[in-house]
Scaffold this motif. Structure first.
Motif, PDB file in Angstrom:
ATOM      1  N   PRO A 115      44.887  31.450  33.120  1.00  0.00           N
ATOM      2  CA  PRO A 115      46.305  31.721  32.886  1.00  0.00           C
ATOM      3  C   PRO A 115      46.708  33.132  33.292  1.00  0.00           C
ATOM      4  N   GLN A 116      45.727  34.055  33.371  1.00  0.00           N
ATOM      5  CA  GLN A 116      46.049  35.440  33.703  1.00  0.00           C
ATOM      6  C   GLN A 116      45.132  35.955  34.808  1.00  0.00           C
ATOM      7  N   MET A 117      45.668  36.892  35.577  1.00  0.00           N
ATOM      8  CA  MET A 117      44.920  37.528  36.651  1.00  0.00           C
ATOM      9  C   MET A 117      44.868  39.029  36.384  1.00  0.00           C
ATOM     10  N   GLN A 118      43.723  39.638  36.690  1.00  0.00           N
ATOM     11  CA  GLN A 118      43.610  41.078  36.502  1.00  0.00           C
ATOM     12  C   GLN A 118      44.638  41.792  37.369  1.00  0.00           C
ATOM     13  N   PRO A 119      45.243  42.844  36.839  1.00  0.00           N
ATOM     14  CA  PRO A 119      46.188  43.621  37.656  1.00  0.00           C
ATOM     15  C   PRO A 119      45.486  44.170  38.893  1.00  0.00           C
ATOM     16  N   ARG A 120      46.193  44.230  39.986  1.00  0.00           N
ATOM     17  CA  ARG A 120      45.606  44.692  41.253  1.00  0.00           C
ATOM     18  C   ARG A 120      45.061  46.110  41.155  1.00  0.00           C
ATOM     19  N   SER A 121      45.530  46.908  40.204  1.00  0.00           N
ATOM     20  CA  SER A 121      45.028  48.269  40.070  1.00  0.00           C
ATOM     21  C   SER A 121      43.556  48.276  39.649  1.00  0.00           C
ATOM     22  N   PHE A 122      43.082  47.181  39.045  1.00  0.00           N
ATOM     23  CA  PHE A 122      41.688  47.100  38.627  1.00  0.00           C
ATOM     24  C   PHE A 122      40.772  46.771  39.802  1.00  0.00           C
ATOM     25  N   SER A 123      41.244  45.965  40.723  1.00  0.00           N
ATOM     26  CA  SER A 123      40.394  45.469  41.793  1.00  0.00           C
ATOM     27  C   SER A 123      41.256  45.003  42.961  1.00  0.00           C
ATOM     28  N   VAL A 124      40.727  45.121  44.164  1.00  0.00           N
ATOM     29  CA  VAL A 124      41.444  44.589  45.314  1.00  0.00           C
ATOM     30  C   VAL A 124      41.218  43.088  45.413  1.00  0.00           C
ATOM     31  N   GLU A 125      40.154  42.599  44.798  1.00  0.00           N
ATOM     32  CA  GLU A 125      39.860  41.172  44.775  1.00  0.00           C
ATOM     33  C   GLU A 125      40.652  40.511  43.649  1.00  0.00           C
ATOM     34  N   ARG A 126      41.149  39.298  43.904  1.00  0.00           N
ATOM     35  CA  ARG A 126      41.856  38.553  42.853  1.00  0.00           C
ATOM     36  C   ARG A 126      40.814  38.035  41.866  1.00  0.00           C
ATOM     37  N   LEU A 127      40.916  38.441  40.601  1.00  0.00           N
ATOM     38  CA  LEU A 127      39.959  38.040  39.579  1.00  0.00           C
ATOM     39  C   LEU A 127      40.682  37.523  38.348  1.00  0.00           C
ATOM     40  N   PRO A 128      40.103  36.506  37.691  1.00  0.00           N
ATOM     41  CA  PRO A 128      40.691  36.050  36.431  1.00  0.00           C
ATOM     42  C   PRO A 128      40.536  37.133  35.367  1.00  0.00           C
ATOM     43  N   TRP A 129      41.437  37.094  34.400  1.00  0.00           N
ATOM     44  CA  TRP A 129      41.386  38.049  33.297  1.00  0.00           C
ATOM     45  C   TRP A 129      41.127  37.258  32.029  1.00  0.00           C
ATOM     46  N   ARG A 166      36.797  32.314  44.608  1.00  0.00           N
ATOM     47  CA  ARG A 166      35.798  32.620  43.580  1.00  0.00           C
ATOM     48  C   ARG A 166      34.871  31.424  43.364  1.00  0.00           C
ATOM     49  N   PRO A 167      33.568  31.615  43.555  1.00  0.00           N
ATOM     50  CA  PRO A 167      32.636  30.507  43.345  1.00  0.00           C
ATOM     51  C   PRO A 167      32.395  30.241  41.861  1.00  0.00           C
ATOM     52  N   LEU A 168      32.012  29.033  41.569  1.00  0.00           N
ATOM     53  CA  LEU A 168      31.646  28.649  40.208  1.00  0.00           C
ATOM     54  C   LEU A 168      30.340  29.355  39.845  1.00  0.00           C
ATOM     55  N   ASP A 169      30.335  30.099  38.745  1.00  0.00           N
ATOM     56  CA  ASP A 169      29.134  30.800  38.282  1.00  0.00           C
ATOM     57  C   ASP A 169      28.880  30.421  36.831  1.00  0.00           C
ATOM     58  N   PRO A 170      27.943  29.494  36.584  1.00  0.00           N
ATOM     59  CA  PRO A 170      27.670  29.068  35.211  1.00  0.00           C
ATOM     60  C   PRO A 170      27.143  30.178  34.304  1.00  0.00           C
ATOM     61  N   ARG A 171      26.687  31.283  34.879  1.00  0.00           N
ATOM     62  CA  ARG A 171      26.169  32.406  34.073  1.00  0.00           C
ATOM     63  C   ARG A 171      27.261  33.371  33.643  1.00  0.00           C
ATOM     64  N   ASP A 172      28.473  33.212  34.165  1.00  0.00           N
ATOM     65  CA  ASP A 172      29.571  34.121  33.834  1.00  0.00           C
ATOM     66  C   ASP A 172      29.947  33.955  32.364  1.00  0.00           C
ATOM     67  N   PRO A 173      29.886  35.017  31.571  1.00  0.00           N
ATOM     68  CA  PRO A 173      30.192  34.904  30.141  1.00  0.00           C
ATOM     69  C   PRO A 173      31.644  34.543  29.835  1.00  0.00           C
ATOM     70  N   ASP A 174      32.544  34.732  30.803  1.00  0.00           N
ATOM     71  CA  ASP A 174      33.953  34.396  30.598  1.00  0.00           C
ATOM     72  C   ASP A 174      34.302  32.985  31.050  1.00  0.00           C
ATOM     73  N   ALA A 175      33.327  32.239  31.548  1.00  0.00           N
ATOM     74  CA  ALA A 175      33.568  30.857  31.972  1.00  0.00           C
ATOM     75  C   ALA A 175      33.636  29.949  30.748  1.00  0.00           C
ATOM     76  N   CYS A 176      34.575  29.030  30.745  1.00  0.00           N
ATOM     77  CA  CYS A 176      34.739  28.077  29.648  1.00  0.00           C
ATOM     78  C   CYS A 176      33.516  27.150  29.610  1.00  0.00           C
ATOM     79  N   GLU A 177      32.813  27.161  28.499  1.00  0.00           N
ATOM     80  CA  GLU A 177      31.604  26.344  28.366  1.00  0.00           C
ATOM     81  C   GLU A 177      31.921  24.854  28.414  1.00  0.00           C
ATOM     82  N   ALA A 178      33.039  24.452  27.851  1.00  0.00           N
ATOM     83  CA  ALA A 178      33.409  23.031  27.865  1.00  0.00           C
ATOM     84  C   ALA A 178      33.688  22.571  29.299  1.00  0.00           C
ATOM     85  N   CYS A 179      34.366  23.396  30.090  1.00  0.00           N
ATOM     86  CA  CYS A 179      34.616  23.052  31.495  1.00  0.00           C
ATOM     87  C   CYS A 179      33.300  22.927  32.258  1.00  0.00           C
TER      88      CYS A 179
END
Length: 79
Positions: free
Chosen positions: A10-24, A52-65
């Motif tokens: 639902p949210q994206m990190q502000p561009r000031s944090f990164s040039v890459e589009r990242l979920p927040w 952005r590739p699917l990374d099952p090790r990412d701590p911010d990834a929804c476990e149910a998904c």
């Protein structure tokens, strides 16, 4: 295949944090064109992180998904 799932949030990190589009915060998985995530959350209007590739090790990834995507991939979701 797991490649059929897209990272969405639902949210994206502000561009000031990164040039890459990242979920927040917590991000989910959905199929292209779907209105809901793999875990059933309504995701119309959410950001899709096409590159952005699917990374099952990412701590911010929804476990149910992740569970649903893996179950569909392995065929465990049948029945």
């Amino acid at each position: 295949m797991l490649e059929q799932w897209l990272v969405t949030a639902p949210q994206m990190q502000p561009r000031s944090f990164s040039v890459e589009r990242l979920p927040w915060g917590r991000h989910h998985l959905k199929r292209d064109g779907a209105a809901v995530t793999a875990c059933g959350r309504f995701a119309v209007g959410w950001h899709t992180f096409w590159e952005r590739p699917l990374d099952p090790r990412d701590p911010d990834a929804c476990e149910a998904c992740l569970r649903v995507a893996l179950a569909v991939h392995t065929g465990a979701a049948a029945g």
